[in-house]
Write an enzyme that holds these catalytic residues in place. Structure first.
Site: not given
Ligand code: CTP
Length: 414
Positions: A293, A331, A312, A215
């Site tokens: 690949k 965040f 997560d 991303n």
């Molecule tokens: N985060 C994490 N590990 C993941 C996904 C997210 O640690 N696999 C953490 C990010 O670092 C951030 C928070 O979770 O602090 C929220 O990330 P965000 O992308 O906003 O949330 P998602 O869990 O992806 O939820 P959604 O897709 O429903 O917005």
């Protein structure tokens, strides 16, 4: 926070020289005195008059001016400073310094100094990535010269990539952390003795050895938070995904690619008091990344990609039982229903605070320099004004210090 510190600012010739004016302002706001050396090329971009007005000191540029030498020799100029900052540091001044040239006042001061030096490079992306510049930077780093930036972004020359000078707030944070270790009085290190882990940047999830899912995260916010926590005395491990920005000084940085590696690095940090998860972790990874690949074959339909969830990291750290850090901050990157989604996310992930930011393309948070956030905790929702990412970081670090009952002076005054 820089009260009584004396900064010698060398302004070389680049379009980013205009940001040095803002840098002087920021340093003086924090109580530092700033004395400027302007190179001949620098004077094509900013005038001695504006540097003089902002620094309230005379500006030095001519090595052979009798007045300069009698009032303030080049040795004296560097002796009288606590720190030398070169902003912008052009490819030319990096090369001259690496070669040990003393062909103008700036180069002579840099050669004569025994003080720490911070370089904030700014140049065209091709000049920055040229092997000559890469080798010069490496030489200077080996000699103990510190670097901040350059950042990624659109450049005045219509190209995109690393080469933009770091923002004044980022340079100030780097200066603070360079001057902090030996000289910051204990009161100004409210997080001394606390251990923190900060995640930052994107993750890369391999599809095969050459392709990946990722991303747009630049890592600027997470890196700034790591710097700000370190500036307040915390022992910080930054776990960074692949980013184009430099490792912050004074922080132990662990480089990772995937979410799995990021989690492993966070857990390997051992007992921590503070976790700030600012990384944009990819939610999914390829279920079965190919070992070689994936090749196209004539007539073959595009392959479908089976995804599986990544761990997560924020939720794992938040739900670690006795090993849970005392404060876990996540965040929330949202494009709609910012506060409601973030309040919900705090509950779901089990963290203490959520810093919610709007990442709608129109706001330009990803890769941009500023951030508009809400701080969500058990006690409610706080709306913060739009701030530079460095300022968001410093405010957050201040709030974290306050949480541990050790306010910074700024927090105590509020
Ligand atoms: N985060 C994490 N590990 C993941 C996904 C997210 O640690 N696999 C953490 C990010 O670092 C951030 C928070 O979770 O602090 C929220 O990330 P965000 O992308 O906003 O949330 P998602 O869990 O992806 O939820 P959604 O897709 O429903 O917005």
């Amino acid at each position: 926070m820089l009260k009584g510190k004396r900064i010698l600012l060398i302004v070389a010739g680049g379009i980013a020289a205009f940001k040095s004016l803002e840098l002087i302002r920021r340093l003086r706001e924090r109580g530092a005195s700033v004395r400027c050396v302007l190179t001949a090329a620098g004077a094509k971009f900013v005038t001695p008059m504006s540097l003089q007005a902002l620094s309230e000191d005379r500006v030095y540029s001519d090595m052979f001016s009798l007045t300069d030498e009698s009032e303030m020799g080049h040795i004296q100029l560097s002796r009288d400073a606590d720190l030398l900052v070169v902003a912008p540091a052009t490819a030319n001044i990096l090369a001259r310094m690496a070669a040990g040239l003393a062909d103008d006042l700036a180069a002579t001061v840099l050669l004569a100094t025994d003080k720490p030096v911070l370089m904030a490079p700014a140049m065209n992306v091709r000049m920055w990535t040229h092997p000559a510049t890469v080798a010069n930077v490496e030489t200077l780093k080996q000699r103990g010269i510190h670097f901040i930036g350059p950042n990624d972004g659109a450049m005045a020359c219509n190209e995109y990539g690393p080469g933009r000078m770091s923002e004044p707030e980022e340079i100030v944070a780097a200066i603070e952390s360079m001057l902090a270790p030996a000289e910051r009085p204990p009161l100004e290190k409210p997080l001394a003795g606390k251990r923190a882990v900060v995640t930052s940047g994107p993750t890369r999830e391999a599809i095969d050895p050459v392709r990946y899912i990722s991303n747009h995260s630049s890592g600027k916010q997470g890196h700034a938070i790591a710097s700000a926590l370190a500036a307040l005395g915390a022992d910080v491990t930054l776990v960074s995904g692949p980013v184009a920005i430099a490792d912050p000084p004074g922080v132990a940085t662990v480089h990772v690619d995937s979410a799995d590696q990021m989690l492993t690095a966070c857990l390997a940090a051992g007992r921590i008091d503070i976790a700030v998860c600012a990384a944009a972790v990819a939610d999914w990874k390829a279920a079965r990344p190919a070992g070689s690949k994936i090749k196209k074959r004539a007539g073959m339909a595009p392959p479908s990609l089976e995804l599986t969830a990544n761990p997560d990291i924020l939720a794992t750290l938040s739900k670690r039982g006795p090993q849970r850090p005392a404060l876990v901050v996540g965040f929330a990157a949202e494009t709609e229903n910012l506060v409601a989604n973030a309040v919900d996310k705090r509950q779901r992930k089990g963290c203490d605070w959520i810093v919610a930011n709007d990442v709608s393309p129109a706001i330009g948070t990803f890769g941009g320099e500023r951030n508009t956030v809400h701080l969500i905790s058990a006690s409610g929702v706080e709306e913060w004004p739009t701030l530079a990412k460095g300022e968001v970081a410093m405010r957050l670090a201040g709030r974290i210090a306050l949480h541990f009952g050790r306010p910074t002076k700024a927090e105590a005054a509020e």
